[in-house]
Design an enzyme around this catalytic site. Structure first.
Site, mmCIF file in Angstrom:
data_model
loop_
_atom_site.group_PDB
_atom_site.id
_atom_site.type_symbol
_atom_site.label_atom_id
_atom_site.label_comp_id
_atom_site.label_asym_id
_atom_site.label_seq_id
_atom_site.Cartn_x
_atom_site.Cartn_y
_atom_site.Cartn_z
ATOM 1 N N HIS A 276 0.819 -1.204 0.000
ATOM 2 C CA HIS A 276 0.000 0.000 0.000
ATOM 3 C C HIS A 276 0.859 1.263 0.000
ATOM 4 O O HIS A 276 0.468 2.283 -0.563
ATOM 5 C CB HIS A 276 -0.930 -0.004 1.220
ATOM 6 C CG HIS A 276 -2.033 -0.996 1.126
ATOM 7 N ND1 HIS A 276 -3.358 -0.643 1.045
ATOM 8 C CD2 HIS A 276 -2.016 -2.351 1.084
ATOM 9 C CE1 HIS A 276 -4.115 -1.742 0.957
ATOM 10 N NE2 HIS A 276 -3.321 -2.785 0.986
ATOM 11 N N ALA B 195 -6.590 -12.042 0.499
ATOM 12 C CA ALA B 195 -7.449 -10.902 0.170
ATOM 13 C C ALA B 195 -8.201 -11.111 -1.152
ATOM 14 O O ALA B 195 -8.863 -12.132 -1.325
ATOM 15 C CB ALA B 195 -6.615 -9.617 0.156
ATOM 16 N N GLU C 225 2.172 -3.985 -12.717
ATOM 17 C CA GLU C 225 3.548 -3.830 -13.198
ATOM 18 C C GLU C 225 3.829 -4.797 -14.353
ATOM 19 O O GLU C 225 4.560 -4.466 -15.289
ATOM 20 C CB GLU C 225 4.526 -4.037 -12.049
ATOM 21 C CG GLU C 225 4.548 -2.866 -11.067
ATOM 22 C CD GLU C 225 5.251 -3.192 -9.758
ATOM 23 O OE1 GLU C 225 5.835 -4.300 -9.649
ATOM 24 O OE2 GLU C 225 5.217 -2.347 -8.838
ATOM 25 N N ALA D 36 13.777 -7.731 -4.702
ATOM 26 C CA ALA D 36 14.276 -7.655 -6.078
ATOM 27 C C ALA D 36 13.852 -6.345 -6.735
ATOM 28 O O ALA D 36 12.794 -5.792 -6.401
ATOM 29 C CB ALA D 36 13.727 -8.827 -6.892
ATOM 30 N N ASP E 111 -5.468 5.685 3.020
ATOM 31 C CA ASP E 111 -5.695 4.276 2.723
ATOM 32 C C ASP E 111 -7.021 3.803 3.290
ATOM 33 O O ASP E 111 -7.502 4.308 4.317
ATOM 34 C CB ASP E 111 -4.545 3.445 3.315
ATOM 35 C CG ASP E 111 -4.508 2.048 2.755
ATOM 36 O OD1 ASP E 111 -5.263 1.180 3.255
ATOM 37 O OD2 ASP E 111 -3.734 1.800 1.816
ATOM 38 N N GLN F 183 11.984 -5.270 -9.055
ATOM 39 C CA GLN F 183 10.971 -5.940 -9.869
ATOM 40 C C GLN F 183 10.618 -5.204 -11.163
ATOM 41 O O GLN F 183 10.521 -5.826 -12.224
ATOM 42 C CB GLN F 183 9.697 -6.153 -9.039
ATOM 43 C CG GLN F 183 8.578 -6.868 -9.792
ATOM 44 C CD GLN F 183 7.573 -7.482 -8.861
ATOM 45 O OE1 GLN F 183 7.903 -8.401 -8.122
ATOM 46 N NE2 GLN F 183 6.354 -6.985 -8.885
ATOM 47 N N HIS G 10 1.362 -13.781 -7.191
ATOM 48 C CA HIS G 10 0.248 -14.100 -6.297
ATOM 49 C C HIS G 10 -1.039 -13.362 -6.645
ATOM 50 O O HIS G 10 -2.005 -13.396 -5.881
ATOM 51 C CB HIS G 10 0.642 -13.767 -4.855
ATOM 52 C CG HIS G 10 0.884 -12.301 -4.620
ATOM 53 N ND1 HIS G 10 1.851 -11.601 -5.305
ATOM 54 C CD2 HIS G 10 0.286 -11.399 -3.799
ATOM 55 C CE1 HIS G 10 1.841 -10.343 -4.901
ATOM 56 N NE2 HIS G 10 0.901 -10.191 -4.008
ATOM 57 N N TRP H 207 -2.404 -6.740 -6.838
ATOM 58 C CA TRP H 207 -2.641 -5.754 -7.876
ATOM 59 C C TRP H 207 -1.369 -5.033 -8.307
ATOM 60 O O TRP H 207 -1.174 -4.740 -9.482
ATOM 61 C CB TRP H 207 -3.698 -4.744 -7.442
ATOM 62 C CG TRP H 207 -4.051 -3.763 -8.520
ATOM 63 C CD1 TRP H 207 -3.969 -2.401 -8.473
ATOM 64 C CD2 TRP H 207 -4.536 -4.072 -9.835
ATOM 65 N NE1 TRP H 207 -4.371 -1.840 -9.665
ATOM 66 C CE2 TRP H 207 -4.729 -2.856 -10.525
ATOM 67 C CE3 TRP H 207 -4.834 -5.275 -10.508
ATOM 68 C CZ2 TRP H 207 -5.189 -2.793 -11.838
ATOM 69 C CZ3 TRP H 207 -5.292 -5.219 -11.815
ATOM 70 C CH2 TRP H 207 -5.472 -3.985 -12.467
ATOM 71 N N ASN H 208 -0.472 -4.711 -7.372
ATOM 72 C CA ASN H 208 0.755 -4.027 -7.762
ATOM 73 C C ASN H 208 1.564 -4.867 -8.751
ATOM 74 O O ASN H 208 2.026 -4.368 -9.783
ATOM 75 C CB ASN H 208 1.618 -3.713 -6.535
ATOM 76 C CG ASN H 208 0.999 -2.641 -5.660
ATOM 77 O OD1 ASN H 208 0.269 -1.789 -6.126
ATOM 78 N ND2 ASN H 208 1.292 -2.693 -4.369
ATOM 79 N N SER H 209 1.742 -6.141 -8.428
ATOM 80 C CA SER H 209 2.511 -7.025 -9.312
ATOM 81 C C SER H 209 1.831 -7.197 -10.655
ATOM 82 O O SER H 209 2.476 -7.165 -11.712
ATOM 83 C CB SER H 209 2.712 -8.393 -8.647
ATOM 84 O OG SER H 209 3.605 -8.295 -7.551
#
Length: 474
Positions: free
Chosen positions: A20, A384, A369, A344, A117, A346, A361, A364-366
């Site tokens: 977050h 989640a 990206e 890493a 948040d 990323q 997994h 949302w961030n991964s």
């Protein structure tokens, strides 16, 4: 633009976890680049986590004392990384302890807007005392916001007789079916700690000025409109936020310090053919059991593809990652595989032309990206709304394949055998279907860059800043 008349002031208040905090710091940087006075509010211990990342950006930092001990947390525990999982149930209490310090900051600085948040369920009321509009940041997609809201509103988990029975989610632009085991517990158990938190967050959101989303219109247009029209939310898409960072060094400074030299990593990738390497990482909060790590290792050996694997063990495990992999694994895969233990770089890895797929997994961030880099995915939901995001990736966007997880299983992940992992990796790396996913991914990547440079997200951000400036003049 409004900022030419007077500088609009936004305060950003991220949750104390990487998933977050990173996108909200990106957001603060983006707003600052558009002439807004941007201030991030956090605790003293977290300043060291973000200062290196924002030192080149015109972003201010304000701190407040975090009453961790009063909330039942050890002294100095000011970030999710520092808190043992068995104490996570104290986090809602810790959040409540932040109300008065934040109220004092709002009194003293009188910003034009507070972006807080979703976990800060009290933020709308506190900001309202001073006629300051509060924007909610969830850190997820429009698709997820629509589905989770519908699932909760209709109490759909109660309409089926077993955990494995599929049910349809009504009133959506697409036909989406799920099972109870795929749902986050806050949608199925209103009396649980997370259920109560979600209910409070939803009530706070409904009273707020609106929602700001790390996404772009072209990615999920039907769900942008659905959230606005069917669920009555004012919502702005201003992402992908990771694209606001252009400098290579600054990309690597997002989050923790990388545990591998970025130049060494990119040099390794430079020696590989286009689309030949699988990148494997499961976010900042997921820890596999030793047995599951060994299943992944076996699958990587069997499929024969080159890989970069970010290996992390359970927080509670006394074993170090070095001892968790099958004996001789690293020697047998030398030259074919690169193991990273820890954090890493990323974004830089995903943007490299040698990366052909990303197993993650479904956070949302991964996912976002990966989309901005045009890289197809193998999805492995953990916590989640990960299953919901998997539906978006595999069924709506059609840029990924599922590894076959059937239930959310907390931070340790579900138990998946090496054969299923190998099958998914082979499917994403070769064949006609893989090529079609890669083409769709490249198209979305181009659209994402256009959105932030001159298109939908760029225009939306201008309109949003202008609206907030006019609101405070009333």
């Amino acid at each position: 633009m409004a900022s030419e008349k007077r500088q609009v002031h936004f305060i950003f208040f991220p949750a104390m976890s990487h998933g977050h905090m990173i996108p909200m710091i990106d957001m603060a940087r983006l707003f600052a680049s558009r002439g807004v006075k941007a201030t991030v509010v956090t605790t003293p211990a977290n300043v060291t986590r973000i200062s290196k990342y924002i030192h080149r950006a015109d972003v201010n930092i304000l701190t407040f004392k975090y009453a961790s001990e009063e909330a039942g947390l050890p002294e100095g525990c000011e970030h999710l990384d520092d808190i043992p999982p068995h104490l996570w149930h104290n986090l809602p209490m810790a959040s409540q302890k932040m109300q008065e310090p934040i109220a004092q900051i709002l009194r003293d600085h009188r910003p034009d807007c507070l972006v807080a948040d979703m976990f800060y369920t009290w933020a709308t009321d506190v900001a309202g005392r001073y006629n300051i509009p509060r924007l909610v940041f969830h850190g997820t997609s429009f698709f997820s916001l629509c589905l989770v809201t519908s699932i909760s509103s209709y109490q759909l988990s109660k309409t089926v007789s077993s955990d494995s029975e599929h049910f349809g989610i009504p009133n959506l632009p697409d036909v989406i079916k799920m099972t109870r085991t795929e749902l986050p517990d806050f949608t199925t158990n209103e009396e649980s700690d997370t259920g109560k938190l979600f209910k409070a967050a939803l009530e706070s959101e409904l009273k707020s000025y609106g929602v700001v989303v790390n996404s772009f219109y072209e990615l999920e247009p039907a769900y942008v409109e659905h959230l606005r029209k069917e669920h009555g939310r004012k919502a702005w898409h201003i992402g992908p936020l990771s694209l606001c960072i252009k400098d290579v060094e600054e990309k690597s400074n997002r989050g923790k310090v990388a545990t591998i030299d970025e130049h060494e990593c990119l040099k390794w990738l430079n020696s590989k053919e286009h689309n030949s390497v699988i990148y494997i990482s499961f976010g900042s909060s997921v820890y596999f059991s030793p047995s599951q790590l060994r299943e992944i290792a076996s699958a990587l050996e069997a499929c024969g593809h080159q890989f970069i694997w970010v290996v992390r063990s359970q927080k509670s495990s006394e074993e170090e990652p070095e001892g968790l992999l099958p004996e001789g694994f690293e020697k047998r895969t030398e030259g074919k595989g690169l193991i990273i233990r820890g954090w890493a770089p990323q974004v830089s890895i995903l943007e490299h032309q040698a990366i052909g797929a990303f197993m993650n997994h479904s956070g949302w961030n991964s996912v976002l990206e990966s989309i901005t880099a045009g890289v197809p995915m193998v999805t492995w939901p953990m916590v989640a709304d990960n299953f919901v995001i998997e539906k978006l990736v595999t069924e709506i966007l059609k840029i990924g394949v599922s590894v076959g997880v059937k239930r959310l299983d907390g931070i340790k992940g579900d138990s998946i055998k090496s054969e299923a992992i190998e099958k998914a990796l082979n499917k994403i790396m070769a064949g006609e279907e893989a090529e079609e996913m890669r083409k769709r991914g490249k198209t979305l990547a181009e659209l994402s860059k256009r959105a932030v440079e001159e298109g939908s997200s760029y225009v939306q951000l201008d309109a949003f800043i202008e609206e907030i400036a006019l609101y405070r003049q009333r």
